[in-house]
Write a protein that holds these residues in place. Structure first.
Motif, PDB file in Angstrom:
ATOM      1  N   GLU A   1       0.868  -1.182   0.000  1.00 23.23           N
ATOM      2  CA  GLU A   1       0.000   0.000   0.000  1.00 23.23           C
ATOM      3  C   GLU A   1       0.904   1.231   0.000  1.00 23.23           C
ATOM      4  O   GLU A   1       1.339   1.687   1.051  1.00 23.23           O
ATOM      5  N   LYS A   2       1.155   1.761  -1.167  1.00 24.25           N
ATOM      6  CA  LYS A   2       2.194   2.774  -1.363  1.00 24.25           C
ATOM      7  C   LYS A   2       2.002   4.025  -0.520  1.00 24.25           C
ATOM      8  O   LYS A   2       2.973   4.672  -0.136  1.00 24.25           O
ATOM      9  N   LYS A   3       0.756   4.369  -0.227  1.00 19.04           N
ATOM     10  CA  LYS A   3       0.496   5.594   0.530  1.00 19.04           C
ATOM     11  C   LYS A   3       0.441   5.349   2.039  1.00 19.04           C
ATOM     12  O   LYS A   3       0.182   6.274   2.806  1.00 19.04           O
ATOM     13  N   ARG A   4       0.692   4.133   2.450  1.00 20.43           N
ATOM     14  CA  ARG A   4       0.595   3.769   3.862  1.00 20.43           C
ATOM     15  C   ARG A   4       1.976   3.563   4.455  1.00 20.43           C
ATOM     16  O   ARG A   4       2.872   3.026   3.805  1.00 20.43           O
ATOM     17  N   ASN A   5       2.151   3.996   5.690  1.00 21.86           N
ATOM     18  CA  ASN A   5       3.366   3.712   6.448  1.00 21.86           C
ATOM     19  C   ASN A   5       3.026   2.758   7.585  1.00 21.86           C
ATOM     20  O   ASN A   5       1.890   2.747   8.072  1.00 21.86           O
ATOM     21  N   PHE A   6       3.977   1.965   7.997  1.00 25.21           N
ATOM     22  CA  PHE A   6       3.774   1.140   9.188  1.00 25.21           C
ATOM     23  C   PHE A   6       4.915   1.389  10.174  1.00 25.21           C
ATOM     24  O   PHE A   6       5.990   1.866   9.803  1.00 25.21           O
ATOM     25  N   GLU A   7       4.646   1.066  11.431  1.00 21.80           N
ATOM     26  CA  GLU A   7       5.536   1.467  12.515  1.00 21.80           C
ATOM     27  C   GLU A   7       6.539   0.375  12.874  1.00 21.80           C
ATOM     28  O   GLU A   7       6.188  -0.806  12.978  1.00 21.80           O
ATOM     29  N   LEU A   8       7.767   0.795  13.069  1.00 26.98           N
ATOM     30  CA  LEU A   8       8.814  -0.063  13.606  1.00 26.98           C
ATOM     31  C   LEU A   8       9.102   0.376  15.034  1.00 26.98           C
ATOM     32  O   LEU A   8       9.177   1.568  15.325  1.00 26.98           O
ATOM     33  N   ILE A   9       9.244  -0.580  15.923  1.00 17.98           N
ATOM     34  CA  ILE A   9       9.609  -0.292  17.311  1.00 17.98           C
ATOM     35  C   ILE A   9      11.051  -0.733  17.528  1.00 17.98           C
ATOM     36  O   ILE A   9      11.405  -1.884  17.235  1.00 17.98           O
ATOM     37  N   VAL A  10      11.877   0.169  17.986  1.00 17.79           N
ATOM     38  CA  VAL A  10      13.261  -0.176  18.286  1.00 17.79           C
ATOM     39  C   VAL A  10      13.575   0.303  19.700  1.00 17.79           C
ATOM     40  O   VAL A  10      12.928   1.201  20.229  1.00 17.79           O
ATOM     41  N   GLY A  11      14.542  -0.333  20.292  1.00 16.24           N
ATOM     42  CA  GLY A  11      14.909   0.049  21.648  1.00 16.24           C
ATOM     43  C   GLY A  11      16.326  -0.359  21.974  1.00 16.24           C
ATOM     44  O   GLY A  11      16.969  -1.117  21.241  1.00 16.24           O
ATOM     45  N   ARG A  12      16.781   0.169  23.080  1.00 12.36           N
ATOM     46  CA  ARG A  12      18.112  -0.144  23.569  1.00 12.36           C
ATOM     47  C   ARG A  12      18.037  -0.278  25.082  1.00 12.36           C
ATOM     48  O   ARG A  12      17.512   0.605  25.760  1.00 12.36           O
ATOM     49  N   SER A  13      18.503  -1.392  25.599  1.00  7.55           N
ATOM     50  CA  SER A  13      18.473  -1.627  27.037  1.00  7.55           C
ATOM     51  C   SER A  13      19.869  -1.464  27.612  1.00  7.55           C
ATOM     52  O   SER A  13      20.863  -1.883  27.011  1.00  7.55           O
ATOM     53  N   LEU A  14      19.915  -0.859  28.786  1.00  7.64           N
ATOM     54  CA  LEU A  14      21.184  -0.569  29.452  1.00  7.64           C
ATOM     55  C   LEU A  14      21.170  -1.128  30.862  1.00  7.64           C
ATOM     56  O   LEU A  14      20.583  -0.528  31.767  1.00  7.64           O
ATOM     57  N   PRO A  15      21.792  -2.287  31.083  1.00  5.88           N
ATOM     58  CA  PRO A  15      21.936  -2.775  32.452  1.00  5.88           C
ATOM     59  C   PRO A  15      22.904  -1.875  33.216  1.00  5.88           C
ATOM     60  O   PRO A  15      23.790  -1.247  32.618  1.00  5.88           O
ATOM     61  N   GLU A  16      22.735  -1.814  34.520  1.00  6.54           N
ATOM     62  CA  GLU A  16      23.624  -0.966  35.316  1.00  6.54           C
ATOM     63  C   GLU A  16      25.068  -1.441  35.217  1.00  6.54           C
ATOM     64  O   GLU A  16      25.993  -0.649  35.159  1.00  6.54           O
ATOM     65  N   ASP A  17      25.240  -2.757  35.206  1.00  2.46           N
ATOM     66  CA  ASP A  17      26.575  -3.333  35.045  1.00  2.46           C
ATOM     67  C   ASP A  17      26.515  -4.341  33.904  1.00  2.46           C
ATOM     68  O   ASP A  17      26.190  -5.515  34.102  1.00  2.46           O
TER      69      ASP A  17
END
Length: 279
Positions: free
Chosen positions: A29-45
């Protein structure tokens, strides 16, 4: 469950996971966009780790997030902080992940909305100096109250601001837009009231209050590999699979995954001296 959690040994530190979204063009569907979810996790150590998936295509996104966090050592009683821009879809992903988790509305997105709001009373000053100056002062108060965790009083001032702006009768040409933006800000803060914290206190304690590092992840994962400037088009499946590879490439774990699928690769790489973990 609480009794079982209490019997567990205390985990080391807190894990912070910032989630953000981006959009790419749909191939079908050329006129449609869809969503990507990205993330980054940071442990304390520990080392940071990336995650990415197509919203709506991945049928169990929360399970993906849990598995991602477990690979970083998450325990059942782990302290978790999710930082998002407050959007309903992203916010819902952080719910019910862990009884020891919290959701924090990103401070950067709050200040960004206040900055946009300030542009309207700055223009209003030229038509009604008194009203424009008063609104600018109130916006400063709102930001100060939110920074210090006084969300109840901040909401009262926002409600008053919304009422005052709707009642204004001036020749300001952007008045209708101003009313809309104030109303949207009122709804935004009300919808995320449970995620408002004492940002100043957290900041002074050296804790994260912004998902800026997640936005950098959006740029690293989506902008470059999905060639936004070239307006490339994707199927949800193709984008989802590429996100998995891109996240592991950023983590440095892609080679290990291939070696799990094809054990012969480890032997070949070791013999040739190309294995990334070889001495």
């Amino acid at each position: 469950m609480p009794a079982r959690l209490g019997s567990l040994a205390g985990p080391d530190g807190r894990i912070v996971l910032a989630l953000d979204g981006g959009y790419v063009r749909d191939w079908r569907e050329k006129k449609r966009n869809f969503e990507l979810i990205v993330g980054r996790s940071l442990p304390e150590d520990g080392n940071p780790s990336y995650i990415g998936f197509v919203h709506g295509y991945d049928r169990k996104p929360q399970r993906r997030i849990v598995d991602h966090l477990k690979r970083q050592g998450m325990q059942a009683n782990q302290d978790l902080t999710f930082i998002t821009d407050g959007g309903e879809e992203v916010r819902s992903l952080a719910e019910l992940i862990s009884p020891c988790s919290e959701h924090v509305l990103d401070w950067f997105h709050i200040t960004m909305r206040v900055t946009v709001l300030r542009q309207y009373p700055q223009g209003l000053v030229h038509h009604d100096r008194e009203a424009g100056t008063e609104i600018l002062d109130n916006l400063g108060r709102i930001k100060w109250l939110l920074w210090h965790g006084n969300s109840f009083r901040a909401r009262e001032v926002i409600d008053d601001l919304n009422f005052d702006v709707e009642a204004l009768d001036t020749g300001y040409p952007n008045m209708r837009k101003f009313v809309t933006v104030v109303s949207e800000f009122q709804f935004y803060i009300a919808s995320n009231e449970a995620s408002l914290i004492n940002y100043g206190e957290r900041y002074r304690c050296g804790e994260r209050i912004s998902s800026a590092f997640a936005e950098a992840t959006v740029n690293a994962v989506i902008s470059k590999r999905f060639a936004k400037k070239q307006q490339m088009q994707w199927s949800p499946r193709g984008a989802h699979l590429l996100l998995q590879m891109r996240a592991q490439a950023l983590d440095g774990t892609l080679c290990d995954t291939f070696e799990t699928w094809y054990p012969g690769m480890a032997n070949d790489n070791t013999e040739r001296g190309n294995h990334p973990h070889a001495a």
